[in-house]
Every structure is written in C-alpha cells, then in structure tokens.
Design a protein around this motif. Structure first.
Motif, PDB file in Angstrom:
ATOM      1  N   ILE A  10      46.033  39.105  30.493  1.00 16.47           N
ATOM      2  CA  ILE A  10      45.615  38.289  31.639  1.00 16.47           C
ATOM      3  C   ILE A  10      46.829  37.543  32.167  1.00 16.47           C
ATOM      4  O   ILE A  10      47.892  37.575  31.562  1.00 16.47           O
ATOM      5  CB  ILE A  10      44.515  37.280  31.220  1.00 16.47           C
ATOM      6  CG1 ILE A  10      44.972  36.488  29.998  1.00 16.47           C
ATOM      7  CG2 ILE A  10      43.209  37.996  30.939  1.00 16.47           C
ATOM      8  CD1 ILE A  10      44.096  35.331  29.659  1.00 16.47           C
ATOM      9  N   PHE A  11      46.659  36.874  33.309  1.00 17.65           N
ATOM     10  CA  PHE A  11      47.750  36.090  33.887  1.00 17.65           C
ATOM     11  C   PHE A  11      47.544  34.632  33.463  1.00 17.65           C
ATOM     12  O   PHE A  11      46.797  33.888  34.106  1.00 17.65           O
ATOM     13  CB  PHE A  11      47.769  36.255  35.402  1.00 17.65           C
ATOM     14  CG  PHE A  11      47.774  37.706  35.823  1.00 17.65           C
ATOM     15  CD1 PHE A  11      48.758  38.570  35.371  1.00 17.65           C
ATOM     16  CD2 PHE A  11      46.770  38.217  36.641  1.00 17.65           C
ATOM     17  CE1 PHE A  11      48.760  39.912  35.736  1.00 17.65           C
ATOM     18  CE2 PHE A  11      46.769  39.549  37.015  1.00 17.65           C
ATOM     19  CZ  PHE A  11      47.759  40.399  36.563  1.00 17.65           C
TER      20      PHE A  11
ATOM     21  N   LEU B  18      47.786  31.399  35.679  1.00 19.56           N
ATOM     22  CA  LEU B  18      46.971  31.340  36.894  1.00 19.56           C
ATOM     23  C   LEU B  18      45.534  31.003  36.520  1.00 19.56           C
ATOM     24  O   LEU B  18      45.119  31.202  35.377  1.00 19.56           O
ATOM     25  CB  LEU B  18      47.018  32.682  37.634  1.00 19.56           C
ATOM     26  CG  LEU B  18      48.402  33.275  37.896  1.00 19.56           C
ATOM     27  CD1 LEU B  18      48.265  34.581  38.662  1.00 19.56           C
ATOM     28  CD2 LEU B  18      49.272  32.314  38.681  1.00 19.56           C
TER      29      LEU B  18
ATOM     30  N   GLN C 110      41.775  33.055  40.161  1.00 21.61           N
ATOM     31  CA  GLN C 110      42.936  33.737  40.738  1.00 21.61           C
ATOM     32  C   GLN C 110      43.193  35.072  40.025  1.00 21.61           C
ATOM     33  O   GLN C 110      43.581  36.055  40.653  1.00 21.61           O
ATOM     34  CB  GLN C 110      44.157  32.810  40.646  1.00 21.61           C
ATOM     35  CG  GLN C 110      45.389  33.286  41.381  1.00 21.61           C
ATOM     36  CD  GLN C 110      45.205  33.331  42.886  1.00 21.61           C
ATOM     37  OE1 GLN C 110      44.162  32.982  43.410  1.00 21.61           O
ATOM     38  NE2 GLN C 110      46.218  33.797  43.580  1.00 21.61           N
TER      39      GLN C 110
ATOM     40  N   VAL D 176      40.875  37.360  41.652  1.00 23.71           N
ATOM     41  CA  VAL D 176      41.303  37.643  43.030  1.00 23.71           C
ATOM     42  C   VAL D 176      42.340  38.768  43.019  1.00 23.71           C
ATOM     43  O   VAL D 176      42.251  39.738  43.786  1.00 23.71           O
ATOM     44  CB  VAL D 176      41.899  36.381  43.707  1.00 23.71           C
ATOM     45  CG1 VAL D 176      42.614  36.734  44.998  1.00 23.71           C
ATOM     46  CG2 VAL D 176      40.805  35.361  43.976  1.00 23.71           C
ATOM     47  N   ILE D 177      43.314  38.648  42.105  1.00 22.26           N
ATOM     48  CA  ILE D 177      44.391  39.641  42.051  1.00 22.26           C
ATOM     49  C   ILE D 177      43.831  41.019  41.674  1.00 22.26           C
ATOM     50  O   ILE D 177      44.258  42.036  42.205  1.00 22.26           O
ATOM     51  CB  ILE D 177      45.485  39.183  41.064  1.00 22.26           C
ATOM     52  CG1 ILE D 177      46.192  37.956  41.642  1.00 22.26           C
ATOM     53  CG2 ILE D 177      46.497  40.286  40.794  1.00 22.26           C
ATOM     54  CD1 ILE D 177      47.048  37.199  40.668  1.00 22.26           C
ATOM     55  N   ALA D 178      42.841  41.015  40.799  1.00 21.10           N
ATOM     56  CA  ALA D 178      42.266  42.298  40.393  1.00 21.10           C
ATOM     57  C   ALA D 178      41.487  42.948  41.535  1.00 21.10           C
ATOM     58  O   ALA D 178      41.511  44.164  41.702  1.00 21.10           O
ATOM     59  CB  ALA D 178      41.366  42.097  39.181  1.00 21.10           C
TER      60      ALA D 178
ATOM     61  N   GLN E  77      41.477  42.081  45.075  1.00 23.52           N
ATOM     62  CA  GLN E  77      41.893  41.970  46.475  1.00 23.52           C
ATOM     63  C   GLN E  77      42.272  43.309  47.121  1.00 23.52           C
ATOM     64  O   GLN E  77      42.166  43.464  48.326  1.00 23.52           O
ATOM     65  CB  GLN E  77      43.071  41.002  46.597  1.00 23.52           C
ATOM     66  CG  GLN E  77      44.320  41.487  45.891  1.00 23.52           C
ATOM     67  CD  GLN E  77      45.543  40.615  46.175  1.00 23.52           C
ATOM     68  OE1 GLN E  77      45.436  39.525  46.695  1.00 23.52           O
ATOM     69  NE2 GLN E  77      46.707  41.117  45.836  1.00 23.52           N
ATOM     70  N   HIS E  78      42.677  44.257  46.289  1.00 20.33           N
ATOM     71  CA  HIS E  78      43.191  45.518  46.842  1.00 20.33           C
ATOM     72  C   HIS E  78      42.085  46.380  47.465  1.00 20.33           C
ATOM     73  O   HIS E  78      42.332  47.114  48.405  1.00 20.33           O
ATOM     74  CB  HIS E  78      43.895  46.297  45.735  1.00 20.33           C
ATOM     75  CG  HIS E  78      44.668  47.469  46.236  1.00 20.33           C
ATOM     76  ND1 HIS E  78      45.714  47.336  47.105  1.00 20.33           N
ATOM     77  CD2 HIS E  78      44.530  48.802  46.018  1.00 20.33           C
ATOM     78  CE1 HIS E  78      46.194  48.526  47.386  1.00 20.33           C
ATOM     79  NE2 HIS E  78      45.491  49.436  46.740  1.00 20.33           N
TER      80      HIS E  78
ATOM     81  N   PRO F  54      38.369  41.294  52.514  1.00 21.62           N
ATOM     82  CA  PRO F  54      38.679  39.880  52.292  1.00 21.62           C
ATOM     83  C   PRO F  54      37.497  38.947  52.570  1.00 21.62           C
ATOM     84  O   PRO F  54      37.343  37.914  51.928  1.00 21.62           O
ATOM     85  CB  PRO F  54      39.825  39.591  53.257  1.00 21.62           C
ATOM     86  CG  PRO F  54      40.237  40.882  53.845  1.00 21.62           C
ATOM     87  CD  PRO F  54      39.329  41.968  53.380  1.00 21.62           C
ATOM     88  N   ARG F  55      36.634  39.333  53.514  1.00 19.58           N
ATOM     89  CA  ARG F  55      35.496  38.458  53.821  1.00 19.58           C
ATOM     90  C   ARG F  55      34.457  38.472  52.702  1.00 19.58           C
ATOM     91  O   ARG F  55      33.708  37.533  52.511  1.00 19.58           O
ATOM     92  CB  ARG F  55      34.853  38.883  55.145  1.00 19.58           C
ATOM     93  CG  ARG F  55      35.657  38.408  56.349  1.00 19.58           C
ATOM     94  CD  ARG F  55      35.251  39.133  57.588  1.00 19.58           C
ATOM     95  NE  ARG F  55      35.549  40.568  57.445  1.00 19.58           N
ATOM     96  CZ  ARG F  55      35.478  41.449  58.430  1.00 19.58           C
ATOM     97  NH1 ARG F  55      35.094  41.077  59.623  1.00 19.58           N
ATOM     98  NH2 ARG F  55      35.783  42.717  58.234  1.00 19.58           N
TER      99      ARG F  55
ATOM    100  N   GLU G  88      39.415  39.646  30.889  1.00 18.67           N
ATOM    101  CA  GLU G  88      40.134  40.898  31.109  1.00 18.67           C
ATOM    102  C   GLU G  88      39.166  42.056  31.362  1.00 18.67           C
ATOM    103  O   GLU G  88      39.437  42.920  32.191  1.00 18.67           O
ATOM    104  CB  GLU G  88      41.061  41.216  29.941  1.00 18.67           C
ATOM    105  CG  GLU G  88      42.140  42.197  30.401  1.00 18.67           C
ATOM    106  CD  GLU G  88      42.857  42.897  29.297  1.00 18.67           C
ATOM    107  OE1 GLU G  88      42.521  42.682  28.123  1.00 18.67           O
ATOM    108  OE2 GLU G  88      43.748  43.701  29.607  1.00 18.67           O
TER     109      GLU G  88
ATOM    110  N   MET H 274      38.386  41.788  34.914  1.00 17.90           N
ATOM    111  CA  MET H 274      39.443  42.316  35.786  1.00 17.90           C
ATOM    112  C   MET H 274      39.405  43.841  35.800  1.00 17.90           C
ATOM    113  O   MET H 274      39.584  44.480  36.832  1.00 17.90           O
ATOM    114  CB  MET H 274      40.812  41.828  35.297  1.00 17.90           C
ATOM    115  CG  MET H 274      41.025  40.347  35.522  1.00 17.90           C
ATOM    116  SD  MET H 274      42.337  39.671  34.497  1.00 17.90           S
ATOM    117  CE  MET H 274      43.763  40.218  35.412  1.00 17.90           C
ATOM    118  N   ALA H 275      39.135  44.406  34.623  1.00 13.81           N
ATOM    119  CA  ALA H 275      39.128  45.872  34.524  1.00 13.81           C
ATOM    120  C   ALA H 275      37.932  46.467  35.258  1.00 13.81           C
ATOM    121  O   ALA H 275      38.063  47.465  35.973  1.00 13.81           O
ATOM    122  CB  ALA H 275      39.114  46.300  33.060  1.00 13.81           C
TER     123      ALA H 275
ATOM    124  N   LEU I 198      37.666  46.626  39.307  1.00 12.84           N
ATOM    125  CA  LEU I 198      38.229  47.766  40.053  1.00 12.84           C
ATOM    126  C   LEU I 198      37.166  48.827  40.322  1.00 12.84           C
ATOM    127  O   LEU I 198      37.449  49.837  40.952  1.00 12.84           O
ATOM    128  CB  LEU I 198      39.375  48.399  39.258  1.00 12.84           C
ATOM    129  CG  LEU I 198      40.552  47.504  38.881  1.00 12.84           C
ATOM    130  CD1 LEU I 198      41.554  48.285  38.048  1.00 12.84           C
ATOM    131  CD2 LEU I 198      41.240  46.993  40.132  1.00 12.84           C
TER     132      LEU I 198
END
Lengths: 355, 238
Positions: free
Chosen positions: B89-90, B93, B97, B100-102, B104-105, B109-110, B145, B148-149, B152
């Motif tokens: 993990i980060f 942060l 957050q 968000v990083i996981a 955002q891609h 965004p809305r 984590e 985050m995984a 995706l």
C-alpha cells in the motif's frame, strides 16, 4: 456547459491531497505575501530590486527538483546540467540572432526546449533502463560534471558557434537580456523593476501550475511511484513513462532558471554545472521540505538568502554552513525544516481546538 | 476455454531449476489455491504470471492471449490484479487516496467518489478513510490492498498469502470477502499455507513440489493423498 465544468475541475486541482495549504486562511496568506512582493519595489532601491531577482531565478530549478525528487522519489543530482544547457543555448542563440523582433523570447523557448529534449534522452536511458535510487544520482551528477569539464576546455578561438565564443572557464558573456517587443518600443528586461515583475509573475504561474499538476491524476501516480513503485505498476501504470515525464518537466524548469540567470547577469560559466553548483539545489529543496511545493519554495528562498549573506560577509564559511545545514536537516527533520515547522504548528492548533 | 494457462513454464536461477515444465490451467469463475512446502516454487510461479520475472521457456496465456513477454502493467490492463503477501500500500497517503490511485485510471472522474465510498463500505474501512494507510492495523492494511486490487475490476485476482499475519477472525472475514467476490464472477488464484483457509475458499487445489505440479484436486482429495502428506511431513507416514 461541459467545457465550463471541465475548467472548474482543473482549477479545483489547485488544492488537493498532494499540496499543503487550503481554504480561505491559506489563500489569504498567499494573497498577502503576493501583495508584499508586489509592493516591495516601492520601498526599495531599484538597483537592489534588480539584484534580488537573482533569488527568484533559482526557484524554478528548486520547484522542478521538488517535482522529480520530492514527489516522484527520484533523486537527480544533476539538475544543473539542464540549467547549463539552456543557459549556453540562450547565450549562443541570442548572440547570433540578436534581440529584435522578440527573438530573445524565441531563444528562451528554444533553450528550455533543448534542456527538455536532453532530459528526455537521458531520462529515457535512466528510467527505461531501470536505473534507480543512488545510481540515478550518480549518473545525473556525472552528466553535469562531464558537461562542466567539456565547457571548461572551450577557451580556444576554435570553440565558436556563429559569432558566439564559448570562452572556456572564463565564461560566455555579452548576450542580450530578454526583450519584450512593445508598440512604444521594446522593453529590455535589465535587472530592474520590469524584470522583477515578469519573473515574479512567471514564478507564481509555475507554482500554481505545478500545484494543479501534482494534484491531478498524473501527480497521484507520481507519489504512488515514490511510495511503492511495484504496487503502482501492479495497478496498471507504466511507471517509467510517469517518471520520465516528471524528469522532463523538472529539467525544463531547471532550464528556465538557466535562461533567466543568463539573461539577468548577461553571463554564464561552466562552474554553474560544477560539483558545488550541483549540490546546492539538493540543499535548498531538502531543507525546506522536498515533498511539498510551498515548503520547497519558502525553504529554497530562505536558504538562498542566507547563502548570499554568508558569501558577502563570511565567504569562507558559506559552503561549510550549507553542508552543515543539510546534515542537520537529515538528522533532525528529514522531511525538511519548513515542513517540520508547518507540522508542529498544525499539531498545536489542533490541540488548541481539542481543548 | 481457460482464463489462465501456462504451458511448459520453466525458470532457472543460475543452476537452480525453480519451476520445471509447469502446465497449469484455471477455469473462469474458479477459486483455486496453490499450496506446497517452502521452496516449492509457488512465489516464482506467481511472479512469472505477473511478469515480475520472465520465463526461460514456456508460454503464459491469459484469456487466450499470449502474455509471456508482456510487461506487468500491460498484464494488469488486460484484467489481472494482485494482492501481495506484505501489504503493498502507499503508507504515507490516506486510505481514500490509496483507493483513488487504484481506481482513477478506469472510473469516470464524476463517478469516482461514489465508487470509492462503495468500496470503503465493502472493506469496512469507511471510518478510517482519512487516516494514513501506514497507521492501519495489519489486517486492515491487507483489506485495503485487496480493495485496491479488486478496484481494478479484474477478471483474475492473484493473492499471495492474503491472510498472512491475520488473526483467526480476520482470516475468516477475509475468506468470506473473497467468496462474495467470487460469487460476483471474479476468478481467484491464491498461494496459501493456512489449510483451514484453503478449505474455506478453494474449489480446487494444486500442490507444487520442487517446481513441478505434484497433485491437483479438491481439498478432500488432496488431504487424503498420502503422497502429499509425505512431502509436507517427510518420509514419515502421516
């Protein structure tokens, strides 16, 4: 409608998780500092004002290093290489092209572009070759030292590009200052009031632009790479591309510093890419707090002023003090002295609120 | 059709043959556990699938595409995702957050704030969203984590000892979380030592030994196999 909301979203990035300072209190403080900076020439001798632009010139390089190192986690020890490349490019171009028709502004853009291009080539080999950590520092330092050595041996008359003589260790001089074409006659940016305001405006624009960049999706990925590169890659990000982009932007800013410095003093020497020069940006950025743009800006300005005072009044100690300052920072406040002060203030105010 | 298939996968480190001719296939919708004694080549096999290491020979197919030489981020973009053993993990942060990083891609965004709220609720971390991720308990870090995984929305989730260091209650809760994800259609492949956990989640189990597929079957078939007991306990009969 869609366009407006998009612009609003971009502007909102001026505040975010990657930058300290938000809300009316911060921005009132910011406006006050800006007001003082704008009013300063009214209370000072214009000769001093012009001289003090010197400090602003370096801050672009500091902000660029904060992006590369503080946000991206890649310690580049050789930002002065890009400072020097742009500085020499500006000199060669303006000496050959002259200062009419806005050609100095063209030279500025071309010189900064040249730095960015060199950074892109070097960065490609560094980041796509997986050169990380201390090795990145060693390679980038080597590059700036090689450039310094190379320029130092260009004293002979054969080292001439058009009418610009490189002049070896004595340095290259007599390039024109930046000149803005104007209907009532061109405005030459000598170290005086117009240069002060132009550099200040440029600094504010770069600072705010970088705030938006680091709070954007790009900035999110950049700090993710600093925190845990493997995890960032395993979220589907091509981390090499992000590192390279940050390196190019940061190095272009070093280039901008180089051009502004050269235009300000009409002079550039290989020493600007030497060991001492290469080490100083690390000190400015580390002492302030590299992982935030505001602490970097405040810290770098403070260190620059102290360094300048020392070189005037006690030059034999100036570099020793800088070295000691870096050691103290690393030992006492590894995240930066300005950052430590900000954090302590925040803790105090939170404790007061809790009561 | 298999979601993941390896054909004669080989990896050597110097003279050491870590995986040897591994033929392995995973059916979509399956929950599969990979077990084996220490040094069996489980982690190397995982790293080969992720692209952290490249094989010396053999092929890896993901949804019938050859990904043998693809870079890790390209594999992730094709629908793979991973949860590491040590929480990746980060730390500096905030929890939010990190997510968000996981996300955002690939999330509009809305829709992002709403999607993150949903995920925080699912992970039971809504109350801790403003905390620094590094300040979470070990179990919470593991869940973050996992969040985050799965953020995706992968087709296949790889888990490397997802319950390492967790309390029995946390382990059980993690198992139930993974079962819910599987019920929504996600395929899972986990390296695991905790046999109670394997029993809780696995449809099928593969035993690796000296870098080769040693046995395969349901957990009952595997635990009843005297050869498996032997490699875990040595030559003494269990």
């Amino acid at each position: 409608m869609e366009q407006t909301s998009r612009i609003r979203r971009i502007l909102a990035l001026i505040e975010g998780p990657q930058t300290l300072g938000r809300g009316p209190r911060f921005w009132s403080g910011f406006a006050l500092v800006l007001l003082l900076a704008c009013a300063y020439p009214a209370f000072a001798d214009s000769y001093d004002v012009g001289n003090n632009v010197y400090f602003f010139n370096w801050l672009f390089m500091a902000l660029g290093l904060s992006l590369i190192w503080g946000y991206g986690g890649a310690l580049s020890f050789g930002q002065t290489a890009f400072f020097g490349i742009a500085a020499y490019c500006y000199g060669v171009l303006t000496i050959n092209l002259g200062d009419a028709y806005g050609l100095t502004l063209f030279s500025l853009l071309a010189a900064v572009g040249c730095s960015a291009l060199c950074a892109a080539v070097l960065g490609y080999f560094l980041f796509y070759g997986r050169i990380n950590g201390v090795f990145l520092g060693i390679v980038s330092l080597s590059v700036t030292l090689v450039l310094e050595r190379f320029m130092a041996q260009t004293a002979g008359p054969e080292w001439t590009i058009g009418s610009a003589r490189l002049n070896g260790f004595n340095g290259m001089g007599n390039m024109p200052s930046l000149t803005i074409p104007w209907p009532g006659g061109p405005i030459v940016l000598y170290p005086d009031l117009p240069l002060y305001y132009v550099t200040l405006a440029l600094l504010i624009a770069v600072y705010l632009g970088l705030r938006m960049l680091v709070n954007s999706r790009f900035g999110n990925v950049l700090v993710a790479i600093r925190e845990n590169p493997l995890r960032a890659e395993m979220l589907g990000y091509d981390i090499r591309r992000y590192q390279l982009m940050a390196f190019v932007i940061g190095s272009a800013l070093a280039g901008l510093s180089g051009v502004l410095y050269t235009s300000w003093g009409n002079y550039i020497t290989p020493a600007s890419m030497g060991m001492t020069a290469a080490a100083l940006p690390i000190v400015w950025v580390a002492v302030g707090g590299r992982s935030d743009l505001t602490t970097t800006l405040v810290g770098a300005l403070a260190v620059l002023i102290v360094f300048q005072l020392l070189t005037i009044h006690a030059s034999q100690y100036a570099l020793v003090v800088m070295g000691a300052l870096l050691v103290i920072t690393v030992l006492v406040a590894p995240r930066g002295i300005v950052m430590a002060l900000v954090e302590a203030t925040l803790r105090l105010s939170r404790r007061k609120e809790a009561r | 059709m298999h979601i993941l298939e390896t054909r004669k996968l080989n990896k050597r480190f110097g003279g050491l043959h870590v995986t040897g001719d591994v033929d392995f296939a995973l059916t979509p919708g399956e929950m599969h556990c990979l077990i084996g004694p220490n040094g069996a080549g489980k982690s190397t096999f995982f790293r080969l699938i992720l692209g952290e290491h490249l094989p010396d020979s053999g092929e890896i197919l993901f949804q019938d595409h050859d990904i043998t030489r693809a870079r890790p981020f390209q594999r992730i973009r094709q629908g793979l995702s991973v949860k590491f053993q040590v929480p990746g993990i980060f730390k500096e942060l905030s929890v939010r957050q990190n997510l968000v990083i996981a996300l955002q891609h690939h999330v509009d965004p809305r829709m992002l704030p709403e999607e993150i709220d949903r995920l925080l609720e699912f992970l039971g971390l809504a109350h801790a969203q403003a905390q620094l991720a590094g300040n979470l308990s070990h179990g919470q870090k593991q869940w973050l984590e996992i969040g985050m995984a799965i953020g995706l929305k992968p087709r296949l989730l790889l888990l490397d000892e997802p319950t390492a260091g967790m309390t029995p209650d946390e382990t059980h809760a993690t198992g139930e979380m993974l079962k819910r994800l599987n019920a929504e259609g996600m395929t899972l492949l986990a390296v695991e030592h905790d046999m109670a956990f394997v029993r809780q989640i696995a449809h099928r189990v593969t035993v690796l030994h000296f870098g080769k597929v040693f046995a395969q079957g349901t957990i009952d078939e595997i635990t009843a196999d005297p050869r498996v007991a032997k490699i875990y306990l040595g030559e003494v009969d269990a």
